[in-house]
Motif scaffolding. Structure first.
Motif, PDB file in Angstrom:
ATOM      1  N   SER A 105       0.816  -1.214   0.000  1.00  0.00           N
ATOM      2  CA  SER A 105       0.000   0.000   0.000  1.00  0.00           C
ATOM      3  C   SER A 105       0.853   1.269   0.000  1.00  0.00           C
ATOM      4  CB  SER A 105      -0.927   0.006   1.215  1.00  0.00           C
ATOM      5  OG  SER A 105      -0.182  -0.131   2.417  1.00  0.00           O
ATOM      6  N   HIS A 106       2.026   1.213   0.596  1.00  0.00           N
ATOM      7  CA  HIS A 106       2.867   2.399   0.729  1.00  0.00           C
ATOM      8  C   HIS A 106       4.071   2.297  -0.222  1.00  0.00           C
ATOM      9  CE1 HIS A 106       0.461   2.564   4.380  1.00  0.00           C
ATOM     10  NE2 HIS A 106       0.837   3.816   4.527  1.00  0.00           N
ATOM     11  N   PHE A 107       4.360   3.420  -0.864  1.00  0.00           N
ATOM     12  CA  PHE A 107       5.495   3.521  -1.804  1.00  0.00           C
ATOM     13  C   PHE A 107       5.377   2.490  -2.930  1.00  0.00           C
ATOM     14  CE2 PHE A 107       7.151   4.830   2.403  1.00  0.00           C
ATOM     15  CZ  PHE A 107       7.348   6.176   2.121  1.00  0.00           C
ATOM     16  N   ASN A 108       4.154   2.191  -3.317  1.00  0.00           N
ATOM     17  CA  ASN A 108       3.926   1.239  -4.401  1.00  0.00           C
ATOM     18  C   ASN A 108       3.536   2.020  -5.654  1.00  0.00           C
ATOM     19  OD1 ASN A 108       3.254  -0.805  -6.141  1.00  0.00           O
ATOM     20  ND2 ASN A 108       1.614  -1.660  -4.881  1.00  0.00           N
ATOM     21  N   VAL A 109       4.451   2.069  -6.608  1.00  0.00           N
ATOM     22  CA  VAL A 109       4.195   2.772  -7.878  1.00  0.00           C
ATOM     23  C   VAL A 109       4.408   1.802  -9.038  1.00  0.00           C
ATOM     24  CG1 VAL A 109       4.725   5.072  -6.996  1.00  0.00           C
ATOM     25  CG2 VAL A 109       6.583   3.628  -7.858  1.00  0.00           C
ATOM     26  N   ALA A 110       4.121   0.531  -8.798  1.00  0.00           N
ATOM     27  CA  ALA A 110       4.386  -0.494  -9.816  1.00  0.00           C
ATOM     28  C   ALA A 110       3.483  -0.355 -11.027  1.00  0.00           C
ATOM     29  CB  ALA A 110       4.236  -1.888  -9.199  1.00  0.00           C
ATOM     30  N   THR A 111       2.245   0.080 -10.811  1.00  0.00           N
ATOM     31  CA  THR A 111       1.289   0.250 -11.905  1.00  0.00           C
ATOM     32  C   THR A 111       0.611   1.608 -11.763  1.00  0.00           C
ATOM     33  OG1 THR A 111      -0.617  -0.659 -10.711  1.00  0.00           O
ATOM     34  CG2 THR A 111       0.844  -2.245 -11.822  1.00  0.00           C
ATOM     35  N   GLY A 122      -1.779   9.771   0.298  1.00  0.00           N
ATOM     36  CA  GLY A 122      -1.041  10.933   0.775  1.00  0.00           C
ATOM     37  C   GLY A 122      -1.912  12.170   0.865  1.00  0.00           C
ATOM     38  N   LEU A 123      -2.756  12.389  -0.146  1.00  0.00           N
ATOM     39  CA  LEU A 123      -3.639  13.554  -0.146  1.00  0.00           C
ATOM     40  C   LEU A 123      -4.653  13.470   0.986  1.00  0.00           C
ATOM     41  CD1 LEU A 123      -4.713  16.138  -1.447  1.00  0.00           C
ATOM     42  CD2 LEU A 123      -6.077  14.713  -2.993  1.00  0.00           C
ATOM     43  N   LEU A 124      -5.197  12.287   1.218  1.00  0.00           N
ATOM     44  CA  LEU A 124      -6.169  12.116   2.292  1.00  0.00           C
ATOM     45  C   LEU A 124      -5.572  12.458   3.652  1.00  0.00           C
ATOM     46  CD1 LEU A 124      -7.720   8.751   1.065  1.00  0.00           C
ATOM     47  CD2 LEU A 124      -8.926  10.940   1.199  1.00  0.00           C
ATOM     48  N   ILE A 125      -4.344  12.031   3.896  1.00  0.00           N
ATOM     49  CA  ILE A 125      -3.696  12.306   5.176  1.00  0.00           C
ATOM     50  C   ILE A 125      -3.413  13.797   5.333  1.00  0.00           C
ATOM     51  CG2 ILE A 125      -1.524  11.995   6.433  1.00  0.00           C
ATOM     52  CD1 ILE A 125      -3.541   9.744   6.796  1.00  0.00           C
ATOM     53  N   ALA A 173       7.114  10.391   4.144  1.00  0.00           N
ATOM     54  CA  ALA A 173       6.535   9.957   2.870  1.00  0.00           C
ATOM     55  C   ALA A 173       7.224  10.650   1.702  1.00  0.00           C
ATOM     56  CB  ALA A 173       5.036  10.237   2.859  1.00  0.00           C
ATOM     57  N   ALA A 174       7.484  11.953   1.845  1.00  0.00           N
ATOM     58  CA  ALA A 174       8.162  12.695   0.783  1.00  0.00           C
ATOM     59  C   ALA A 174       9.590  12.187   0.598  1.00  0.00           C
ATOM     60  CB  ALA A 174       8.161  14.186   1.107  1.00  0.00           C
ATOM     61  N   TRP A 175      10.283  11.946   1.714  1.00  0.00           N
ATOM     62  CA  TRP A 175      11.665  11.432   1.643  1.00  0.00           C
ATOM     63  C   TRP A 175      11.694  10.047   1.005  1.00  0.00           C
ATOM     64  CZ3 TRP A 175      13.572   7.340   4.967  1.00  0.00           C
ATOM     65  CH2 TRP A 175      14.943   7.086   4.820  1.00  0.00           C
ATOM     66  N   GLY A 176      10.771   9.166   1.421  1.00  0.00           N
ATOM     67  CA  GLY A 176      10.730   7.826   0.850  1.00  0.00           C
ATOM     68  C   GLY A 176      10.425   7.839  -0.635  1.00  0.00           C
ATOM     69  N   SER A 177       9.504   8.722  -1.047  1.00  0.00           N
ATOM     70  CA  SER A 177       9.165   8.817  -2.471  1.00  0.00           C
ATOM     71  C   SER A 177      10.359   9.315  -3.285  1.00  0.00           C
ATOM     72  CB  SER A 177       7.969   9.745  -2.657  1.00  0.00           C
ATOM     73  OG  SER A 177       6.821   9.216  -2.023  1.00  0.00           O
ATOM     74  N   THR A 178      11.081  10.281  -2.722  1.00  0.00           N
ATOM     75  CA  THR A 178      12.262  10.801  -3.416  1.00  0.00           C
ATOM     76  C   THR A 178      13.329   9.721  -3.565  1.00  0.00           C
ATOM     77  OG1 THR A 178      11.838  13.027  -2.573  1.00  0.00           O
ATOM     78  CG2 THR A 178      14.074  12.557  -3.360  1.00  0.00           C
ATOM     79  N   MET A 179      13.566   8.984  -2.467  1.00  0.00           N
ATOM     80  CA  MET A 179      14.570   7.921  -2.521  1.00  0.00           C
ATOM     81  C   MET A 179      14.143   6.820  -3.482  1.00  0.00           C
ATOM     82  SD  MET A 179      16.995   8.973  -0.620  1.00  0.00           S
ATOM     83  CE  MET A 179      17.977   7.494  -0.507  1.00  0.00           C
TER      84      MET A 179
END
Length: 294
Positions: A105-111, A122-125, A173-179
């Protein structure tokens, strides 16, 4: 000290009911995990997530219901409560959906679908954090006038800590997405062994620790002593949070405490524990009530 009313306002009832629903969701997923043979709870695809997030939202909702007892029950609070419950409901549903799909669910950009779900979470939070920040501001400037001072101090500090926890979570979340975008993976620690999740959890759960302490101080201490004890505990909790941030930023594990780090941790722990011990001692040494004469 004024007594709390026992009746619940509509927003408080909604939050209590929502908390019960998310706790039931966590229990249901726990039963699914048991029926599945108790597979590993470690990793990005695990029944741990719907269980933990369901329980976390339950505890948060019940804590917020207590916080609202310090604010007027007006139309704005009612609308914001409905909005907050809607946002958190969709958040939990998306986390559950991804687990039932068998994907992270988190940091999943596979599709494209997974990316859309992660971005929506992220927007909901962020939107939920904005509502909570507004409640914090109202609690600081316009609380109800007849609440016990130590309870109000606990509610204010707990909400401020919750806001700090939300900011830490958004930053992580922003740091993880960047990495993830630059290296293809999300590191599990800062530096060698820094644990940023500990700081996130510590900040979020101040909203449970401090109200419980306010209840524990109870009638065994005088009004001035209760408020002073609560202020001391708040300061101790803030020091512990600062220490956790320091440890994580330095890339050190939470138990890697030596020198100044150990001194800061001990100071915060003692300041938080002292009011607990003081109230306990007062309860033990309090004189029993005299029996009434017939």
């Amino acid at each position: 000290m004024s007594r709390f009313r026992w009746s619940l306002t509509p927003p408080e009832r909604w939050l209590v009911t929502f908390g019960a629903a998310t706790a039931a969701s966590a229990l249901a997923h726990g039963l699914v995990w048991l029926a599945a043979g108790m597979p590993s709870l470690v990793g990005p695809v695990t029944w741990r997530k719907p269980i933990v997030f369901g329980l976390s939202l339950a505890v948060l909702s019940w804590s917020l219901a207590w916080v609202l007892r310090h604010l007027p029950d007006d139309r704005g609070i009612r609308r914001q409560t409905v909005g907050l419950i809607a946002l958190l409901s969709v958040e939990l549903l998306l986390i559950d959906l991804q687990q039932w799909r068998g994907v992270g669910s988190h940091f999943n950009v596979a599709t494209p679908l997974d990316t859309a779900i992660f971005n929506a979470m992220g927007l909901l939070i962020v939107l939920a954090a904005a509502i909570l920040a507004w409640w914090t501001w109202r609690l600081l400037v316009r609380p109800l006038p007849d609440r016990p001072a130590e309870h109000l101090a606990a509610a204010r500090a707990g909400m401020v800590l919750l806001g700090v926890g939300n900011l830490i979570g958004i930053a992580l979340a922003a740091w993880g997405s960047t990495m993830l975008a630059t290296t293809g993976q999300v590191p599990s620690s800062l530096g060698a062994a820094g644990n940023p999740k500990l700081t996130h959890a510590l900040a979020l759960h101040g909203l449970q620790v401090l109200p419980l302490l306010a209840w524990w101080l109870g009638p065994v201490l005088g009004d001035d002593r209760r408020l002073a004890a609560m202020h001391r505990a708040i300061a101790g909790y803030a020091i512990l949070l600062g220490w956790a941030l320091w440890q994580a930023g330095a890339g050190r594990a939470p138990l890697d405490v030596t020198g100044p780090s150990a001194l800061v941790a001990a100071t915060g722990a003692l300041m938080l524990a002292w009011p607990v011990a003081t109230a306990a001692l007062a309860r033990v040494t309090a004189a029993p009530p005299r029996p009434s004469r017939a």
